[in-house]
Design an enzyme around this catalytic site. Structure first.
Site, mmCIF file in Angstrom:
data_model
loop_
_atom_site.group_PDB
_atom_site.id
_atom_site.type_symbol
_atom_site.label_atom_id
_atom_site.label_comp_id
_atom_site.label_asym_id
_atom_site.label_seq_id
_atom_site.Cartn_x
_atom_site.Cartn_y
_atom_site.Cartn_z
ATOM 1 N N HIS A 28 0.789 -1.239 0.000
ATOM 2 C CA HIS A 28 0.000 0.000 0.000
ATOM 3 C C HIS A 28 0.824 1.293 0.000
ATOM 4 O O HIS A 28 0.766 2.083 -0.937
ATOM 5 C CB HIS A 28 -0.934 0.029 1.216
ATOM 6 C CG HIS A 28 -1.834 -1.148 1.312
ATOM 7 N ND1 HIS A 28 -2.909 -1.344 0.478
ATOM 8 C CD2 HIS A 28 -1.820 -2.230 2.139
ATOM 9 C CE1 HIS A 28 -3.526 -2.473 0.787
ATOM 10 N NE2 HIS A 28 -2.890 -3.029 1.789
ATOM 11 N N ASP A 29 1.592 1.533 1.078
ATOM 12 C CA ASP A 29 2.263 2.824 1.243
ATOM 13 C C ASP A 29 3.327 3.089 0.184
ATOM 14 O O ASP A 29 3.619 4.243 -0.140
ATOM 15 C CB ASP A 29 2.918 2.898 2.625
ATOM 16 C CG ASP A 29 1.897 2.789 3.739
ATOM 17 O OD1 ASP A 29 0.710 3.052 3.485
ATOM 18 O OD2 ASP A 29 2.302 2.451 4.862
HETATM 19 CA CA LIG Z 1 0.930 2.688 6.901
#
Ligand SMILES: [Ca+2]
Length: 304
Positions: free
Chosen positions: A232-233
């Site tokens: 994600h990040d």
């Molecule tokens: Ca995070």
């Protein structure tokens, strides 16, 4: 040309990978790391951020931030990120003290003293940033934009409606989306597409010391599937460096702050509520093969 950024983060396995890229890519100038409660408690996310900095021998300042969301009760994600938030690798424990000021004060000082506008990259809940805007609204004129992991036009990953970062502190997310600052929403719509494949993960293991470290922590991610593991990040950093690999659509994002859809980011795709006004560029599509190729190239280039 380098991109000056501040990361506001809750490491967290994918945060650690995002920090790795931001610390080592020559096109990114990481000025400050602030931490927030999220994947685990803030004392742990602060330590984890420092472990990554120590691993690379980088002396980027770290300031510890909010222990809990603005209003909602805190719920961690230790079931995915483990009790420590970053399991699987033996990091040195001799860590320096974080800055002797809060994340909000550190954010204020760094943003106001910068000679050019800074890009904020939140990869945890947005509590620190919401507090910053409330306490020091003058910073808004000195922020280039916010490239934020969080949200989803489709399904959530915490509830059917809500993505984890926005779910953790929906009231903060609402303040950030209403701030008037340009926002790029890097949400599940692309992060669940750009999975790190099992082939990529196995290549990391024998690449170099960095690859081994990332392999070992990513292998402990509790949210994996046969197709791969969501990073994600890391998509925020990929977006900063390779916007051509990601499709965005401008729209208005509203954040739901109560009820069964709490934490949902509602994209006004049909322009039904905001007279054609938009407050965000929402990432809707990504070249997953390019993401995997870039991820491996970034780690290989670290040469450590
Ligand atoms: Ca995070």
């Amino acid at each position: 040309m380098t991109i000056k950024i501040i990361m506001d983060t809750d490491p967290g396995i994918d945060d650690a990978a995002a920090l790795t890229m931001a610390l080592n890519d020559p096109e990114i100038d990481l000025r400050l790391v602030t931490t927030v409660a999220g994947n685990v408690t803030v004392d742990k996310t602060t330590k984890n951020a420092q472990k990554i900095l120590r691993f690379f021998n980088k002396d980027v300042p770290v300031a510890a931030g909010a222990k809990q969301p603005l209003i909602k009760e805190f719920e961690d994600a230790a079931r995915i990120h483990g009790e420590s938030g970053m399991p699987g690798y033996d990091f040195p424990e001799d860590l320096p003290k974080p800055l002797d000021k809060t994340a909000v004060e550190a954010l204020h000082d760094e943003i106001m003293s910068s000679d050019e506008p800074i890009t904020l990259v939140p990869t945890g809940s947005y509590t620190n940033i919401a507090l910053l805007f409330s306490e020091h609204p003058e910073v808004k004129d000195h922020i280039e934009r916010i490239v934020a992991m969080g949200g989803s036009l489709g399904l959530g990953n915490m509830t059917s409606a809500a993505e984890f970062n926005v779910f953790t502190d929906p009231d903060a997310a609402k303040i950030v989306y209403q701030s008037g600052i340009p926002i790029v929403m890097v949400g599940l719509d692309i992060t669940m597409q750009a999975l790190l494949t099992p082939e990529s993960l196995s290549k990391l293991e024998h690449m170099n010391k960095t690859g081994k470290m990332l392999h070992d922590i990513i292998s402990n991610d509790g949210d994996n599937s046969e197709a791969g593991i969501a990073m994600h990040d890391v998509n925020t950093i990929f977006y900063l460096l390779h916007p051509e690999a990601i499709t965005t659509e401008a729209m208005w994002i509203d954040v739901i702050t109560d009820g069964p859809a709490i934490g949902e980011t509602v994209g006004d795709i049909r322009g039904a509520y905001h007279d054609g006004e938009t407050n965000a560029d929402v990432c809707v599509d990504i070249d997953s093969a390019a993401f995997n190729k870039w991820f491996l190239e970034e780690v290989a280039a670290i040469n450590y």
